[in-house]
Scaffold this motif. Sequence first.
Motif, PDB file in Angstrom:
ATOM      1  N   GLY A 299       0.423  -1.633  -0.121  1.00 34.06           N
ATOM      2  CA  GLY A 299      -0.271   0.312   0.082  1.00 34.06           C
ATOM      3  C   GLY A 299       1.234   1.285  -0.236  1.00 34.06           C
ATOM      4  O   GLY A 299       0.495   2.110  -1.023  1.00 34.06           O
ATOM      5  N   TYR A 300       1.829   1.187   1.205  1.00 32.28           N
ATOM      6  CA  TYR A 300       2.851   2.160   0.828  1.00 32.28           C
ATOM      7  C   TYR A 300       3.954   2.940  -0.071  1.00 32.28           C
ATOM      8  O   TYR A 300       4.728   3.507  -0.088  1.00 32.28           O
ATOM      9  CB  TYR A 300       3.380   2.410   2.267  1.00 32.28           C
ATOM     10  N   SER A 301       3.810   1.859  -1.269  1.00 33.47           N
ATOM     11  CA  SER A 301       4.975   1.406  -2.083  1.00 33.47           C
ATOM     12  C   SER A 301       4.184   2.381  -3.195  1.00 33.47           C
ATOM     13  O   SER A 301       4.238   2.873  -3.474  1.00 33.47           O
ATOM     14  CB  SER A 301       4.911   0.682  -2.431  1.00 33.47           C
ATOM     15  N   ILE A 302       3.104   1.623  -3.513  1.00 38.32           N
ATOM     16  CA  ILE A 302       2.278   1.755  -4.672  1.00 38.32           C
ATOM     17  C   ILE A 302       1.115   2.619  -4.828  1.00 38.32           C
ATOM     18  O   ILE A 302       0.883   3.870  -5.376  1.00 38.32           O
ATOM     19  CB  ILE A 302       1.404   1.044  -5.115  1.00 38.32           C
ATOM     20  N   SER A 303       0.515   3.361  -3.596  1.00 34.60           N
ATOM     21  CA  SER A 303      -0.116   4.403  -3.569  1.00 34.60           C
ATOM     22  C   SER A 303       0.848   5.392  -3.617  1.00 34.60           C
ATOM     23  O   SER A 303       0.107   6.188  -4.581  1.00 34.60           O
ATOM     24  CB  SER A 303      -0.482   4.591  -2.324  1.00 34.60           C
ATOM     25  N   PRO A 304       1.580   6.076  -2.961  1.00 41.38           N
ATOM     26  CA  PRO A 304       2.464   6.708  -2.974  1.00 41.38           C
ATOM     27  C   PRO A 304       2.406   7.192  -5.169  1.00 41.38           C
ATOM     28  O   PRO A 304       2.398   8.601  -5.577  1.00 41.38           O
ATOM     29  CB  PRO A 304       3.608   7.404  -2.369  1.00 41.38           C
ATOM     30  N   LEU A 305       2.421   5.983  -5.665  1.00 39.18           N
ATOM     31  CA  LEU A 305       2.722   6.450  -7.188  1.00 39.18           C
ATOM     32  C   LEU A 305       1.600   6.827  -7.994  1.00 39.18           C
ATOM     33  O   LEU A 305       2.033   7.712  -8.713  1.00 39.18           O
ATOM     34  CB  LEU A 305       3.349   4.453  -7.244  1.00 39.18           C
ATOM     35  N   LEU A 306       0.796   5.715  -7.160  1.00 40.18           N
ATOM     36  CA  LEU A 306      -0.503   6.728  -7.913  1.00 40.18           C
ATOM     37  C   LEU A 306      -1.136   8.061  -7.514  1.00 40.18           C
ATOM     38  O   LEU A 306      -1.636   8.713  -8.459  1.00 40.18           O
ATOM     39  CB  LEU A 306      -1.435   5.708  -7.596  1.00 40.18           C
ATOM     40  N   TRP A 307      -1.071   8.010  -6.492  1.00 36.95           N
ATOM     41  CA  TRP A 307      -1.028   9.998  -6.417  1.00 36.95           C
ATOM     42  C   TRP A 307      -0.325  10.587  -7.323  1.00 36.95           C
ATOM     43  O   TRP A 307      -0.622  11.735  -8.103  1.00 36.95           O
ATOM     44  CB  TRP A 307       0.319  10.289  -5.547  1.00 36.95           C
ATOM     45  N   ARG A 308       0.950  10.030  -7.141  1.00 37.20           N
ATOM     46  CA  ARG A 308       2.024  11.603  -8.675  1.00 37.20           C
ATOM     47  C   ARG A 308       1.198  11.084  -9.724  1.00 37.20           C
ATOM     48  O   ARG A 308       1.832  11.728 -10.921  1.00 37.20           O
ATOM     49  CB  ARG A 308       3.806  10.443  -8.575  1.00 37.20           C
ATOM     50  N   LYS A 309       1.787   9.855 -10.334  1.00 44.54           N
ATOM     51  CA  LYS A 309       1.058   9.332 -11.965  1.00 44.54           C
ATOM     52  C   LYS A 309      -0.147   9.637 -12.017  1.00 44.54           C
ATOM     53  O   LYS A 309      -0.681  10.111 -13.460  1.00 44.54           O
ATOM     54  CB  LYS A 309       1.355   8.183 -11.839  1.00 44.54           C
ATOM     55  N   VAL A 310      -1.256   9.423 -11.114  1.00 48.37           N
ATOM     56  CA  VAL A 310      -2.607  10.020 -10.853  1.00 48.37           C
ATOM     57  C   VAL A 310      -3.495  11.103 -10.845  1.00 48.37           C
ATOM     58  O   VAL A 310      -3.413  12.148 -11.336  1.00 48.37           O
ATOM     59  CB  VAL A 310      -3.311   8.396 -11.160  1.00 48.37           C
TER      60      VAL A 310
ATOM     61  N   LEU B 185      -6.192   8.472  -3.920  1.00 47.67           N
ATOM     62  CA  LEU B 185      -5.717   7.122  -4.813  1.00 47.67           C
ATOM     63  C   LEU B 185      -4.712   5.509  -3.977  1.00 47.67           C
ATOM     64  O   LEU B 185      -4.038   6.665  -2.436  1.00 47.67           O
ATOM     65  CB  LEU B 185      -4.845   6.469  -5.939  1.00 47.67           C
ATOM     66  N   SER B 186      -5.485   5.109  -3.955  1.00 50.20           N
ATOM     67  CA  SER B 186      -4.415   3.698  -2.790  1.00 50.20           C
ATOM     68  C   SER B 186      -4.897   2.129  -3.751  1.00 50.20           C
ATOM     69  O   SER B 186      -6.104   2.035  -4.673  1.00 50.20           O
ATOM     70  CB  SER B 186      -5.339   3.594  -2.154  1.00 50.20           C
ATOM     71  N   ALA B 187      -4.049   1.326  -3.067  1.00 50.61           N
ATOM     72  CA  ALA B 187      -3.603   0.038  -4.428  1.00 50.61           C
ATOM     73  C   ALA B 187      -3.592  -0.969  -2.721  1.00 50.61           C
ATOM     74  O   ALA B 187      -2.623   0.216  -1.380  1.00 50.61           O
ATOM     75  CB  ALA B 187      -2.872   0.178  -4.844  1.00 50.61           C
ATOM     76  N   GLY B 188      -4.127  -1.673  -2.628  1.00 51.96           N
ATOM     77  CA  GLY B 188      -3.619  -2.518  -1.221  1.00 51.96           C
ATOM     78  C   GLY B 188      -4.078  -3.764  -2.344  1.00 51.96           C
ATOM     79  O   GLY B 188      -4.298  -3.914  -3.272  1.00 51.96           O
ATOM     80  N   ARG B 189      -2.979  -4.597  -1.103  1.00 54.70           N
ATOM     81  CA  ARG B 189      -3.014  -5.961  -2.037  1.00 54.70           C
ATOM     82  C   ARG B 189      -4.568  -7.224  -2.421  1.00 54.70           C
ATOM     83  O   ARG B 189      -4.221  -7.705  -3.416  1.00 54.70           O
ATOM     84  CB  ARG B 189      -1.943  -6.537  -0.932  1.00 54.70           C
ATOM     85  N   VAL B 190      -5.023  -7.309  -1.501  1.00 54.28           N
ATOM     86  CA  VAL B 190      -6.290  -7.589  -1.938  1.00 54.28           C
ATOM     87  C   VAL B 190      -7.824  -7.166  -2.639  1.00 54.28           C
ATOM     88  O   VAL B 190      -8.060  -7.597  -3.322  1.00 54.28           O
ATOM     89  CB  VAL B 190      -7.157  -8.217  -0.019  1.00 54.28           C
TER      90      VAL B 190
END
Length: 688
Positions: free
Chosen positions: A147-158, A162-167
């Motif tokens: 969550g804390y690796s992908i979510s900031p990436l989505l903030w910058r790119k989209v 936003l957030s992403a989680g494994r499940v």
Amino acid sequence: MSKYLVIVESPAKAKTIEKFLGKNYTVLASVGHVRDLPKSKMGIDIENEFEPAYINIRGKGPVLKELRKYAKKADKVFLATDPDREGEAIAWHLAFILGIDLDEPCRVTFNEITKATVKEAIKHPTTIKTDLVDAQQARRVLDRLVGYSISPLLWRKVRKGLSAGRVQSVATKMICDRENLINAFEKEEYWSLDFNFQNQDKLSFKASYIGQKGEKAVFKSESDVQKVMDDLDKSAYTVKSIQTKEKSRKPQACFTTSRLQQEASNKLGFSTKKTMIVAQQLYEGIKLPRVGSVGLITYMRTDSTRIADTAVAAVQDFVKEEFGENYLGPEVKVKNNKNAQDAHEAIRATDVMRTPESIEGYLTKDQNKLYKLIWERFVASLMAPAKFEALTVDIENGDHLIRSTGSTQVFDGYLKVYSFGTSTDKILPKLSEGEALSLEKILPEQHFTQPPARYTEATLVREMEEKGIGRPSTYAPTISTVISRGYVGREKKHLYPTELGNIINEIMENYFERIIEVNFTADMEMQFDQVEDGEMPWKSVIKTFYGPFESLIEKAEEDIEKVDLTEPTDIPCELCGNMMNIKHGRFGKFLACSNYPDCKNTKPILKKIGVTCPECGVGDIVERKTKKFKTFYGCSEFPNCNFMSWHKPVDKKCPKCSKTMIEYKTKKKHEYKCTDKECGYSEEISEN
């Protein structure tokens, strides 16, 4: 000050247990978790073997102060949090905060909150199961890393928020994949051929065409049906054979978490979240006369169908007494899902003698509905199968075969109790072999193949369970999360991906395919189970995962181009004259001034349905959403006009009073109704 301190999670549970234990015990609530990873940063020391940096949760100061005060003066502290990984982890954190040695037998667990069970558990405390804690830590740390690796990436790119989680990302992908199947589906025409016959006593019954010369018919067009109908005209219809068989229908096993969520959705219309909230209330304690507060059901997070021997014996005695020995079922054989942990019993009533009717007046409407469902399933699961007499009548016309089937219940068995089961008799008139039949009507009908249905919460939970994605405690929060994030919408009961959900899913599929792969997610669950069983150190699970994952993050950071979700329009801003842009928000698309931040004007995008407002006659009726994404219909002139309807207004006037009609659809009815309640006019809508 009491000699003993018992700590549970919830105040309701504390209140129930304190009455069981007497004056020597003080029972306090931790009110959930007391320590967790910090919200403001990753909180995991990756360089130091992924060591989590736990902190006391903000706002828990007064609770912790009270717990320390009572623990300091108590002769012994019992940690009686829930009997699962999450509960074990809370006990572990409490032990750390209160300075309790992990070798000390301080842990108390019970599957049901009744006086006898709680008192017995207090007599036999155990040490905290660190393997169980480690399994929870493995899940928590892995989910934080994702969550804390992908979510900031989505903030910058989209966009931010936003957030992403494994499940949750796997659940979103499943919903997106289903929508893609629906969109790619090409319907195909097919036909059916049915008949209305009369026997010699002029009694009518229905039958269906099967085939010719032993081959099953497939009608792809009207001409295929017409050929058969022309051929049927050449011969008479005669009863060829009559077969009678006794069939039985076994009761289903006692509820697991996912099965309860599915049945509560299908039979009661409850969301997964609502089911778990109401079940928690029933588990933690309901105030009843003479006995006080008592837990009505066993622990509601379980994937086992096992029932304790004492509970089985109590139900068998109840069934014999109430219905007779012939209603008793055979010996129970538990068949659990291959992923089941079997740590707890199935979800059942704590006392079979506490029938839904006997306590109905002490429960809320929702509590009563869910308790009735659980109690009936519990009792029915140990009862005899229902028996039916199935009748199959084959009718011949030349070398054509036509068939009619019927069934009659001859013994109700478990259906005597389980009112949520179905038992619809289809009775055929008396027929005899060789009997000539009169054709009343021949009924050819055109059909089209249907695409796969969208998931409902119930069917999504079932699929997640079957594929080993998540565990009983994660189904409801996962679905709530993807809906609240705006990745998934709900139309009536059906789930569909929003535009934002599709965008996020596409990024996840392109750059983190392994993370959202169903088999990978299921494999991670199995590894957590191995940690719980003491077969694998939790940090090795994280270490194996993190190396490849770190490479994926670095590649995604380089390769993903910024996604511009802004769409220009030719709609002028009424405040500054600049053109409005379409933007994406948590609750869908909206209009925002292109001159932001100088002009902060925003407007909702109104979806018109082509009907003028029946109240003001000026505005258009538009589709709107509540904060929980429930659809309703209102006037575009709001707040000047406050017309609102949960049902869709239609462009049709009431023939009685000329007011606007609404489309009203339930499981039993589909009709047009007048918006004027005093008028009361309605008319049925033909499904054609």
